[in-house]
Motif scaffolding. Structure first.
Motif, PDB file in Angstrom:
ATOM      1  N   SER A 220      24.467 -61.340  23.204  1.00 12.20           N
ATOM      2  CA  SER A 220      23.875 -60.948  24.474  1.00 12.20           C
ATOM      3  C   SER A 220      22.772 -59.912  24.265  1.00 12.20           C
ATOM      4  N   TYR A 221      23.008 -58.961  23.369  1.00 12.37           N
ATOM      5  CA  TYR A 221      21.990 -57.939  23.086  1.00 12.37           C
ATOM      6  C   TYR A 221      20.730 -58.582  22.508  1.00 12.37           C
ATOM      7  N   THR A 222      20.902 -59.485  21.550  1.00  9.53           N
ATOM      8  CA  THR A 222      19.744 -60.136  20.916  1.00  9.53           C
ATOM      9  C   THR A 222      18.954 -60.972  21.913  1.00  9.53           C
ATOM     10  N   LYS A 223      19.661 -61.759  22.721  1.00  8.14           N
ATOM     11  CA  LYS A 223      18.968 -62.596  23.693  1.00  8.14           C
ATOM     12  C   LYS A 223      18.250 -61.761  24.750  1.00  8.14           C
ATOM     13  N   THR A 224      18.882 -60.671  25.176  1.00  5.25           N
ATOM     14  CA  THR A 224      18.235 -59.817  26.177  1.00  5.25           C
ATOM     15  C   THR A 224      16.969 -59.188  25.623  1.00  5.25           C
ATOM     16  N   VAL A 225      17.009 -58.737  24.368  1.00  3.41           N
ATOM     17  CA  VAL A 225      15.826 -58.145  23.741  1.00  3.41           C
ATOM     18  C   VAL A 225      14.707 -59.176  23.631  1.00  3.41           C
ATOM     19  N   ILE A 226      15.047 -60.395  23.206  1.00  2.00           N
ATOM     20  CA  ILE A 226      14.035 -61.440  23.068  1.00  2.00           C
ATOM     21  C   ILE A 226      13.434 -61.798  24.416  1.00  2.00           C
ATOM     22  N   GLU A 227      14.285 -61.951  25.444  1.00  2.00           N
ATOM     23  CA  GLU A 227      13.778 -62.293  26.770  1.00  2.00           C
ATOM     24  C   GLU A 227      12.910 -61.170  27.336  1.00  2.00           C
ATOM     25  N   PHE A 228      13.342 -59.927  27.108  1.00  4.05           N
ATOM     26  CA  PHE A 228      12.574 -58.792  27.629  1.00  4.05           C
ATOM     27  C   PHE A 228      11.212 -58.697  26.946  1.00  4.05           C
ATOM     28  N   ARG A 229      11.149 -58.863  25.624  1.00  5.07           N
ATOM     29  CA  ARG A 229       9.875 -58.812  24.907  1.00  5.07           C
ATOM     30  C   ARG A 229       8.970 -59.974  25.292  1.00  5.07           C
ATOM     31  N   HIS A 230       9.569 -61.141  25.467  1.00  7.45           N
ATOM     32  CA  HIS A 230       8.766 -62.306  25.847  1.00  7.45           C
ATOM     33  C   HIS A 230       8.173 -62.123  27.236  1.00  7.45           C
ATOM     34  N   LYS A 231       8.965 -61.601  28.156  1.00  7.15           N
ATOM     35  CA  LYS A 231       8.467 -61.393  29.516  1.00  7.15           C
ATOM     36  C   LYS A 231       7.381 -60.331  29.539  1.00  7.15           C
ATOM     37  N   ARG A 232       7.593 -59.227  28.820  1.00 10.28           N
ATOM     38  CA  ARG A 232       6.597 -58.176  28.788  1.00 10.28           C
ATOM     39  C   ARG A 232       5.337 -58.623  28.056  1.00 10.28           C
ATOM     40  N   GLY A 233       5.507 -59.372  26.958  1.00 13.59           N
ATOM     41  CA  GLY A 233       4.344 -59.866  26.224  1.00 13.59           C
ATOM     42  C   GLY A 233       3.524 -60.847  27.041  1.00 13.59           C
ATOM     43  N   PHE A 234       4.207 -61.706  27.796  1.00 13.80           N
ATOM     44  CA  PHE A 234       3.477 -62.663  28.644  1.00 13.80           C
ATOM     45  C   PHE A 234       2.715 -61.944  29.743  1.00 13.80           C
ATOM     46  N   GLY A 235       3.305 -60.888  30.310  1.00 12.75           N
ATOM     47  CA  GLY A 235       2.615 -60.117  31.343  1.00 12.75           C
ATOM     48  C   GLY A 235       1.381 -59.421  30.797  1.00 12.75           C
ATOM     49  N   ASN A 236       1.509 -58.820  29.614  1.00 16.48           N
ATOM     50  CA  ASN A 236       0.350 -58.153  29.001  1.00 16.48           C
ATOM     51  C   ASN A 236      -0.749 -59.143  28.647  1.00 16.48           C
ATOM     52  N   PHE A 237      -0.377 -60.307  28.144  1.00 18.02           N
ATOM     53  CA  PHE A 237      -1.368 -61.330  27.797  1.00 18.02           C
ATOM     54  C   PHE A 237      -2.112 -61.810  29.042  1.00 18.02           C
ATOM     55  N   ARG A 238      -1.397 -61.981  30.140  1.00 19.82           N
ATOM     56  CA  ARG A 238      -2.029 -62.424  31.378  1.00 19.82           C
ATOM     57  C   ARG A 238      -3.000 -61.373  31.909  1.00 19.82           C
ATOM     58  N   ASP A 239      -2.581 -60.097  31.847  1.00 22.93           N
ATOM     59  CA  ASP A 239      -3.470 -59.028  32.320  1.00 22.93           C
ATOM     60  C   ASP A 239      -4.732 -58.932  31.464  1.00 22.93           C
ATOM     61  N   ARG A 240      -4.540 -59.033  30.127  1.00 20.90           N
ATOM     62  CA  ARG A 240      -5.704 -58.959  29.235  1.00 20.90           C
ATOM     63  C   ARG A 240      -6.639 -60.148  29.456  1.00 20.90           C
ATOM     64  N   SER A 241      -6.060 -61.322  29.686  1.00 20.43           N
ATOM     65  CA  SER A 241      -6.886 -62.515  29.894  1.00 20.43           C
ATOM     66  C   SER A 241      -7.704 -62.400  31.176  1.00 20.43           C
ATOM     67  N   VAL A 242      -7.098 -61.961  32.246  1.00 19.16           N
ATOM     68  CA  VAL A 242      -7.803 -61.813  33.521  1.00 19.16           C
ATOM     69  C   VAL A 242      -8.898 -60.768  33.408  1.00 19.16           C
ATOM     70  N   HIS A 243      -8.586 -59.651  32.723  1.00 20.19           N
ATOM     71  CA  HIS A 243      -9.585 -58.596  32.556  1.00 20.19           C
ATOM     72  C   HIS A 243     -10.759 -59.066  31.714  1.00 20.19           C
ATOM     73  N   SER A 244     -10.477 -59.831  30.646  1.00 24.17           N
ATOM     74  CA  SER A 244     -11.542 -60.324  29.765  1.00 24.17           C
ATOM     75  C   SER A 244     -12.434 -61.318  30.490  1.00 24.17           C
ATOM     76  N   ILE A 245     -11.841 -62.220  31.247  1.00 28.46           N
ATOM     77  CA  ILE A 245     -12.635 -63.219  31.983  1.00 28.46           C
ATOM     78  C   ILE A 245     -13.491 -62.541  33.035  1.00 28.46           C
ATOM     79  N   SER A 246     -12.918 -61.592  33.745  1.00 31.33           N
ATOM     80  CA  SER A 246     -13.667 -60.888  34.783  1.00 31.33           C
ATOM     81  C   SER A 246     -14.857 -60.137  34.184  1.00 31.33           C
TER      82      SER A 246
END
Length: 284
Positions: A220-246
């Protein structure tokens, strides 16, 4: 993510509860080992006329000798006994009660140290299970906070793994002490035959549930860490992509206005406020 993590925590909590229940039950009961003991039959009397042996005294005529033809195992009684970590109890051949005595007193002097170590390990095993169970309950309370939940989950996994190791060591040490006591214990107590009882099975079932709880908690600890990093990484990638395109669109638009060329730009990719602002700057 929250629902899935909560389900995994509930599974770990259930396994830990069963491990704690079985360990406490085995610790306070006296059926780790059961069997029979061979003891000489008592002397016959007026109150006891069966399962006894007459030693050749005739109550009507003391000078008359009465012989007993019982030989071999017929001269002995086979009484039931059961032994736990703390006490060993056996049937009383004179009535229907039981007599219990401390198993620590029955163990040979050379094994008393190991027996005490086994007792301490069993108590620590139960204490660490209680700590792990408490941490899992707190994790359910803080299920909305991922960071706090991860910290509690990590500590619960560590305590559960340590408790399982202590439980395994305690069970093995007690088994060794009992086997030595069977061979070198008091002669009147030594079993004629014996086997492991239901308390012993519950102790090892508790260890099995404890290991299952620890593996589930770590998973449970491992899966939670992976899900949390994936969610945070996807959010950061989306923000960077929108900022770069703009930013790219703003630069391209400014260059087009300076050169006097009109380049068709999709309306949905531009912000009208940014375009008016750029035009105002150029006119000035």
């Amino acid at each position: 993510m929250k629902t899935t993590r909560k389900c995994r925590t509930l599974l770990s909590l259930s396994l830990n509860f069963f491990a704690l229940f079985f360990s406490i039950t085995a610790f306070i009961t006296t059926y780790w080992c059961v069997g029979t003991q061979r003891v000489p039959k008592p002397k016959c009397s007026k109150l006891r006329t069966h399962q006894c042996i007459d030693y050749g005294v005739n109550e009507t005529d003391p000078n008359k000798v009465v012989y007993s033809w019982e030989t071999g195992d017929d001269r002995f009684l086979f009484r039931q006994f059961h032994t736990g970590i703390w006490f060993s109890c056996e049937e009383n051949i004179h009535d229907e009660s039981e007599r219990c005595r401390s198993f620590i007193d029955l163990a040979p002097a050379s094994e008393k140290g190991m027996l005490w170590l086994s007792l301490v390990s069993e108590m620590l095993y139960i204490i660490l299970l209680v700590v792990g169970f408490s941490l899992m309950c707190l994790e359910l309370v803080h299920s909305s906070n991922v960071i706090d939940g991860l910290k509690l989950n990590a500590f619960a996994a560590v305590f559960t793994v340590l408790s399982g190791l202590l439980g395994m060591v305690a069970h093995v040490m007690y088994t060794q002490v009992f086997q030595v006591t069977v061979s070198h214990g008091p002669p009147e107590w030594r079993p004629y035959n014996w086997d492991y009882g239901w308390s012993f099975c519950m102790a090892w079932a508790s260890f099995t549930f404890c290991m299952g709880a620890s593996v589930t908690t770590l998973n449970s600890y491992t899966k939670t860490v992976i899900e949390f990093r994936h969610k945070r990484g996807f959010g950061n990638f989306r923000d960077r992509s929108v900022h770069s395109i703009s930013k790219s669109v703003e630069v391209y638009t400014s260059q087009s206005l300076k050169s006097g060329r009109r380049t068709p730009i999709p309306a949905d990719s531009l912000d009208l406020n940014d375009i008016h602002r750029s035009l105002g700057e150029e006119q000035c």
